[in-house]
Scaffold this active site. Structure first.
Site, short mmCIF file in Angstrom:
data_model
loop_
_atom_site.label_atom_id
_atom_site.label_comp_id
_atom_site.label_asym_id
_atom_site.label_seq_id
_atom_site.Cartn_x
_atom_site.Cartn_y
_atom_site.Cartn_z
N CYS A 121 20.73 -11.45 4.25
CA CYS A 121 21.42 -10.36 3.56
C CYS A 121 20.93 -9.02 4.08
O CYS A 121 19.73 -8.70 3.98
CB CYS A 121 21.19 -10.49 2.05
SG CYS A 121 21.74 -9.06 1.09
N CYS A 147 19.30 -6.86 1.43
CA CYS A 147 17.95 -7.35 1.10
C CYS A 147 16.93 -6.85 2.13
O CYS A 147 15.80 -6.49 1.78
CB CYS A 147 17.93 -8.87 1.05
SG CYS A 147 19.02 -9.58 -0.21
N SER A 188 -2.48 5.75 9.09
CA SER A 188 -1.68 5.17 8.00
C SER A 188 -1.93 3.67 7.86
O SER A 188 -1.99 3.15 6.74
CB SER A 188 -0.19 5.45 8.24
OG SER A 188 0.26 4.78 9.42
N ASN A 239 -5.21 3.06 6.10
CA ASN A 239 -5.07 3.22 4.65
C ASN A 239 -4.33 2.04 4.02
O ASN A 239 -4.63 1.65 2.88
CB ASN A 239 -4.33 4.52 4.34
CG ASN A 239 -5.28 5.70 4.15
OD1 ASN A 239 -6.47 5.51 3.89
ND2 ASN A 239 -4.77 6.90 4.28
N TRP A 250 -7.76 7.41 2.36
CA TRP A 250 -8.62 8.37 3.04
C TRP A 250 -7.80 9.34 3.89
O TRP A 250 -6.78 8.92 4.46
CB TRP A 250 -9.59 7.57 3.93
CG TRP A 250 -10.67 8.36 4.57
CD1 TRP A 250 -11.86 8.71 4.07
CD2 TRP A 250 -10.63 8.90 5.89
NE1 TRP A 250 -12.59 9.44 4.98
CE2 TRP A 250 -11.85 9.57 6.11
CE3 TRP A 250 -9.67 8.89 6.92
CZ2 TRP A 250 -12.13 10.23 7.30
CZ3 TRP A 250 -9.95 9.55 8.10
CH2 TRP A 250 -11.19 10.21 8.27
#
Length: 827
Positions: A81, A84, A487, A490, A511
């Site tokens: 899907c 989805c 990123s 983290n 952080w």
């Protein structure tokens, strides 16, 4: 519904709260076990175990949804899907955003497109995708759950919808969930009498605000802290505290004192972070942070005070040591994709690592080795020789001392190498950005390949690989590479916060913290937290810059090089030491006791030698000892300095051989290949033993450097023959001792003859021999050369026994044959 919910939750007692926290810990353990037990489901659908989402299957759906102590939010989706697929990132962010709510509310998902899961979706009447249902705690087996109709497509809207359904529980309240209804003055007055917590936080807000309830759930997994809502309509409390803006947070202390919580923004994330950092507040099931002066006893290492806002070169060098000497050492042969990963890893280190000169020389040597390698494989031993600088190149060494500073933990299994590896790659991305690298993915690909090929934690490596596969291709600049790694770091911190691997002294946070970079944090219009990525990039460029790395606790370069030279010298002496041990073991096969006179003479010689010789370096003395045992002749130091020939004369060589024999007199000669006998029964002909000993020991002299030709005849029966001297020269092909004729008029020193005769007489007395052999003794000597009387006796006894055995066999078969003939003659 809310008053009903309030009645249910207000009846919670401290005992119930404690039981709820136990259930929270059990639920967290269940989550971890679930992710480990179903790895196949991880790979099948849109979600993985690292997304902090329960992956439902026909086998576990009943145990997860039925009679659960936590509420369950379940997404039914189809992997084919498109909608989805688009919604899956939002659901993942929702799971990360509400991870602290897990003991009360859990998120799950099931792929209805999978053949084995279709019947589960049919049983729950799922006709369209995606569909989300909310299952209350203690749901029955036939429960269909509450459908989220027209649910929002953002994290905040879904979070609020979950809180609304959670409050609708009524009597079947999740035991781990704290009360969410507003508090009152009466409850606050007796709060510390009925609860054992250290801090009570009051969040003043409007009736339609969700901040108070969200912060309450965010602090659910923490002890010694409680959060309560106070509505702006409660005029008594609002006036007493002096609240002027909503929302706002105040700390209430016994005695009726209030203190406002200082935050940059009056928002959920800032409240949650500040309250989790209050003194005494710890995650449930975690010990209190360890006092600094107690860390020495736990880690076995000295605690090194450090500045948490700085990077230390000691951590980076310790990371290199473990990476190159420990993790790589697990691969005896490095080939194929693994070799490619190693080449890119070392290349990035050689280009961007901001290390000291000695370390950079090592990295450049390793990079040259790998880049010039034309074969499809390399042995780690060859790699290690360059790493350890076996060739002894100047100013080249990687310290072997591990000194964790900024990455040290309160326990030996906390932080350290994983922290160091993250720090190393942050530094490399910053260096690539600062020096103007050409490829934005150069460092990230090297990190990804290294983790996949060499990182010891296989489960962690799989998580990182899936994370890298998601968005690594989105990196298109050096600055975006820096932010991508930040990123993902983290994201990992969010996933493993509260796990067993988390150090209670250094909890996992997003952080940098507001204390380190307040400008990096801001809020959206709806009050949710938001990162100011421009400020974050500036902070990262400054924090990991090579100019700001501290060199505290580093070992001095001169000491590093000196230790390396000493290690190299020991490695060179090791083969000679092994050879010496083998030779000593060979000598210990069979020993003869030294005579008293020889021991006394040797002691006198050792004393004289100790007085004459100058102190020597240990390594030089070791080499000279090896040369003495091997029978090598070295010229005297004075002769070398005076320019004389280093080849000794035959007479000087004979004197050196005599001294060597005297020093070796206390050593017991051995016969290689023969069984060791008891010393008290050894009877050996000395002349024949010396002959055998020459063959086994190769040039060890037994009595003197000048002997006459051996014979078994009496001295009066011998005919005049030329004397021979035993030379130390070897026939290179045959390995035989040369016999050199001596001048007939060369007389032995009288004193030396008397010493040698005395030794021979004492030895004969020990072995039971006589000064002069009788006629019978001479024949026995001829027949038993190299054998004792016990050996001859045993041979005679064996001969007698074998004869008797043959006679018995003869009589037996003769008698048996006679009986058989008689039986044949009978009619």
């Amino acid at each position: 519904m809310e008053p009903r919910c309030g009645r249910a939750t207000s009846r919670s007692t401290p005992a119930q709260t404690h039981a709820g926290r136990k259930a929270a810990a059990a639920a967290a353990a269940f989550c971890l076990c679930f992710c480990l037990l179903y790895p196949s489901a991880v790979e099948a659908g849109l979600y993985t175990a690292s997304d902090q989402i329960y992956l439902l299957t026909p086998e576990n759906v009943e145990s997860v949804l039925v009679n659960s102590t936590a509420a369950m939010v379940v997404e039914f989706y189809a992997s084919w899907c498109g909608h989805c697929v688009s919604f899956s990132p939002i659901y993942k962010r929702l799971a990360a955003d509400t991870r602290e709510w897990k003991p009360a509310v859990n998120l799950a998902a099931i792929d209805c497109a999978a053949q084995e899961s279709r019947q589960v979706c049919v049983d729950h009447r799922i006709s369209g995708f995606p569909a989300i249902k909310f299952f209350h705690a203690y749901s029955a087996a036939n429960s269909q759950g509450e459908v989220f109709k027209g649910f929002p497509r953002d994290v905040q809207g879904l979070r609020h919808l979950i809180i609304d359904n959670l409050e609708a529980h009524g009597e079947h309240w999740p035991p781990a969930c704290p009360p969410l209804e507003p508090t009152s003055q009466a409850e606050i007055d007796v709060f510390f009498q009925t609860n054992t917590v250290q801090h009570l936080a009051l969040i003043f807000e409007k009736a339609d605000s969700y901040v108070g309830r969200e912060v309450t759930l965010d602090l659910l997994q923490f002890e010694n802290i409680a959060v309560r809502r106070v509505l702006n309509t409660d005029e008594h409390l609002v006036t007493k505290v002096g609240v002027t803006e909503f929302p706002s947070c105040f700390l209430y202390y016994p005695g009726g004192n209030f203190t406002r919580l200082g935050v940059d923004f009056e928002a959920r994330s800032f409240y949650s972070y500040a309250l989790q950092r209050l003194p005494g507040v710890v995650r449930s099931g975690k010990p209190q942070p360890v006092i600094t002066d107690m860390l020495t006893n736990k880690t076995g290492d000295i605690w090194r005070p450090f500045n948490s806002s700085r990077v230390y070169m000691a951590d980076l060098e310790s990371t290199l040591h473990y990476s190159l000497r420990v993790e790589l050492a697990a691969h005896t042969v490095i080939k194929g994709e693994t070799l490619t990963s190693l080449k890119s890893y070392i290349s990035v280190l050689a280009k961007y690592f901001p290390g000291r000169t000695v370390v950079m020389n090592v990295l450049k040597s390793l990079n040259s080795l790998l880049q010039n390698e034309t074969a499809d494989h390399i042995y780690y031993e060859a790699f290690k020789e360059v790493l350890d600088n076996t060739a002894q190149a100047a100013d080249t060494a990687l310290p072997e001392v591990v000194r964790w500073v900024g990455c040290q933990g309160s326990e030996p299994h906390f932080r350290r190498y994983p922290c160091g590896l993250w720090t190393l790659f942050h530094v490399l991305t910053i260096q690539a950005n600062s020096t103007g690298g050409s490829d934005p993915l150069e460092v990230l690909n090297a990190m990804r390949n290294y983790v996949r090929s060499f990182f010891g934690c296989t489960y962690c490596a799989e998580h990182f690989e899936r994370m890298a596969a998601e968005g690594l291709m989105e990196v298109n600049s050096l600055s975006s590479a820096v932010l991508w790694l930040w990123s993902r770091h983290n994201r990992v911190n969010n996933r493993i916060a509260g796990a067993l691997s988390e150090d209670p002294l250094f909890p996992k946070i997003q952080w940098p913290s507001p204390e380190m970079c307040s400008a990096c944090h801001t809020v959206k219009e709806n009050g949710d937290h938001k990162w100011n990525k421009d400020k974050v990039l500036g902070f990262l460029l400054s924090h990991f810059s090579s100019s700001t790395i501290l060199t505290d606790y580093l070992e001095d370069e001169i000491q590093i090089l000196e230790k390396q030279r000493e290690k190299h010298a020991r490695q060179q002496l090791a083969p000679k030491h092994v050879e010496r041990k083998a030779r000593e073991a060979l000598n210990s096969i069979m020993h003869f006791p030294p005579s008293p006179s020889s021991v006394e003479e040797e002691e006198e010689e050792e004393e004289d030698k100790g007085e004459e010789e100058e102190p020597q370096d240990e390594a030089v003395a070791y080499e000279e000892e090896e040369e003495e045992e091997a029978g090598d002749e070295a010229p005297a130091a004075g002769s070398e300095m005076e320019g004389k020939s280093s080849e000794p004369t035959s007479w000087a060589r004979a004197e050196m051989e005599m001294g060597h024999n005297q020093r070796q007199a206390h050593r017991k000669p051995t016969i290689v290949g023969m069984r060791m006998r008891e010393l008290q029964e050894d009877i050996v002909d000395l002349d024949s033993f010396v002959n055998q000993h020459f063959k086994a020991k190769a040039l060890q002299l037994a009595a003197s450097s000048r002997v006459k030709q051996r014979t078994l005849q009496r001295e009066v029966e011998q005919e005049p023959r030329p004397a021979f001297s035993l030379g130390m020269e070897l026939d290179a092909g045959l390995g035989m001792v040369g016999l050199q004729p001596m001048k007939e008029n060369l007389e032995l020193d009288v004193g030396q003859q008397r010493k040698r005769l005395l030794k021979r007489e004492l030895a004969r007395q020990y072995f039971g021999g006589e000064p002069e052999l009788s006629h019978k003794g001479r024949w026995m000597s001829m027949l038993s050369i190299g054998f004792s009387k016990l050996d001859i006796s045993l041979c005679v006894m064996l001969y007698f026994l074998s004869s008797m055995c043959l006679l018995a066999m003869y009589l037996f078969f003769k008698n048996r044959l006679r009986v058989r003939r008689i039986k044949i003659a009978l009619p």
